[in-house]
Design an enzyme around this catalytic site. Sequence first.
Site, PDB file in Angstrom:
ATOM      1  CE1 TYR A 142      -5.512  -8.928  12.811  1.00 41.92           C
ATOM      2  CE2 TYR A 142      -6.500  -9.536  10.703  1.00 41.92           C
ATOM      3  CZ  TYR A 142      -6.528  -8.789  11.868  1.00 41.92           C
ATOM      4  OH  TYR A 142      -7.557  -7.902  12.088  1.00 41.92           O
ATOM      5  CG  ASP A 193      -3.991   0.593   5.807  1.00 42.02           C
ATOM      6  OD1 ASP A 193      -4.453  -0.566   5.874  1.00 42.02           O
ATOM      7  OD2 ASP A 193      -4.617   1.578   6.222  1.00 42.02           O
ATOM      8  CG  ASP A 236      -1.536   3.534   1.437  1.00 40.78           C
ATOM      9  OD1 ASP A 236      -2.364   2.605   1.404  1.00 40.78           O
ATOM     10  OD2 ASP A 236      -1.447   4.331   2.412  1.00 40.78           O
TER      11      ASP A 236
END
Length: 240
Positions: free
Chosen positions: A85, A94, A7
């Site tokens: 979304y 993330d 990440d």
Amino acid sequence: MRSIAIDIGNTGGKYGVFEEDALVSQGSFKEQEGLPQAVASQTFDHAIIATVSGGAVEQIKAGLSVSGSIIELSAQTALPVSNDYKTPATLGADRIAAAVAANYFFPGRNCLTIDAGTAITYDFINERGHYRGGGIAPGIQMKFKALHNFTGRLPLIQGIHENFPLIGQTTQESLESGVLGGTVAEVEGIISAYRQKSDKLVVILCGGDAGFFESTVKHPIFVIPELVLIGLQRILRHNV
């Protein structure tokens, strides 16, 4: 299966090494330095990389020894949850990874994840496993830096603590009251708003400042520091 989840955030990166679904080691690195050699020299079956900035990905990929797939998380990556979304191409990797992990830990529950880092992100996934979206706000250090950079005389406050005053009697105390107290009030207010809309809401915190909110926010919360890494691992498993 031995895999690695990476990440890359706004100020650095984190990695987690997994044996099947167990997180066996983890660490952090500076983006410009890349993965520690002790990790990069290992061999993995698969890897997944998520970035919010787009930087260092090719360098990281080139330094990995992977016998199978290397997945760079994007809007086209298959997910184990539904993504509602409206602009998935602009959704931070993330954020969706945290929501995937929340759904993994608490299936059939409404979940709000709060990632308290450079920015504070709020992300909601409902009991049916549909990611619905959330919010993005400045993080604590960003607020302190903004007050310092956009004014003539306010000092830069570094470091946070839970014993900040309500009524500041010095400029530093006043800054701590406004930023720390104001951010705690923000987080508590948003949690309350979500609780009014969602039955049996589970709230999960992660990110560098999660410990601060764990000790200051009055709502019941779970703190899972590795939430994003675990979410990336679930997405990787879904794809390979």
